[in-house]
Enzyme design. Sequence first.
Site, PDB file in Angstrom:
ATOM      1  N   GLY A  13       0.848  -1.177   0.000  1.00 30.24           N
ATOM      2  CA  GLY A  13       0.000   0.000   0.000  1.00 30.24           C
ATOM      3  C   GLY A  13       0.883   1.225   0.000  1.00 30.24           C
ATOM      4  CG  ASP A 247       2.883   5.934  -2.269  1.00 27.45           C
ATOM      5  OD1 ASP A 247       2.245   6.838  -1.692  1.00 27.45           O
ATOM      6  OD2 ASP A 247       2.346   4.952  -2.812  1.00 27.45           O
TER       7      ASP A 247
END
Length: 302
Positions: A13, A247
Amino acid sequence: MNYLQIKSLILGGDTYNTAVYFKRLMGEQVHVYFISAIGSDELSKKAKARWQQQALKLDFLQYATNHTLGAYGITLDANGERVFHYDRKNSAAREYFKLDSQHQFLTALQQQQFDYLYFSAISLAIYDDPTKQLLMTAIAQFKQAGGIVIFDSNYRQVLWQSNMQAHYWFRQAFLVADIIFVTNDDHFGVFGDCEQQQLVDFYRAYPQALRVIKQGLDDTIVLQQQTINYYPVTAVAKVIDTTAAGDVFAAGFLAEQILASPCAIAVQTAQQLAAQVITAAGAIVATTVTLKASKQQELNNA
C-alpha cells in the site's frame, strides 16, 4: 472512458511503497520498520515473504487468525490515472491495536524507539475514531520525546465516513507533523479550493512543519517557516501508471532530507524518482536514481 486493469499483484500500500523505496535509497544506513497486521491465509504469507525480500523489519507485525490481508484494486485510464477499489471489511490491519494486546508498538512510540514515524491519511482512515485517537495520542507522545513525525495526505474518499470526519483528522495530523506531504488533489477532496495561492495560504497555518505541496505537472511548493520556494516539474514523455508516484516522491525527499541535503536537492531527487516510476507499470519498479547526498559524501571522502 476505457480502463486498463493492472495485472500485477500488489502486496502492500502507500506506506509500504514509501518504505521500500526509502530502504532502497538508504541501504544499510537505516532500519526501516513496516507496521501492519496480516491473516493466516496464503495471500498474507506471500505478503510477509515479499516484505522480507525488501529488507523491511517486521518486529511489530501482528497476526490474526480470523482476518485476512486487506485487499484493494487499481484500474488505470488511458493517461495512467488511477481508480481505487477497496475491500477492507475483514482486514487484519484494521484490528492492529486489538491484536497488539501488549501495546508493543504504542510503547515503542512513547519511548521513542524510532527516530522517524511516517504515516498517511490511509493509516488513519481504516480505524474507528477511538482507535484514531489512540494512535494520534501515541504519535504526539513520540513527538514530545524527540521523534520526527511525517504525514502524507493520501486521501481515499471511500475509506472515510464523511468529509467532515476526514477534515477533522487531517487537521489533527497537520498539527502534530514535522513534515507534511500533500497533493492538490488530496487537498481538494477534503477541503475544497486548491488554486496555488489558496494552497499556500491554507498551509501557512502550520508553520511548525516543513510543508511539501505537489501539484502534478505544476510547480512543487515547499514552505519552510515563512519561506516559500517553487520547484518546476519536468514532464515525462509518456505516463504509463501513476501508482506510487507520491509514495516514491516522499521516499526520495525524506532520504535526502535526513542526510541534510538542501531542500532543492531533496525535491530534485524526489521528482526524478517519481518520473521513473510513472513510466513503468506497477507500484514497485526498477529505479536508477541514487542519493545526491551520498555522492557528495563520496567526493568529500575522496
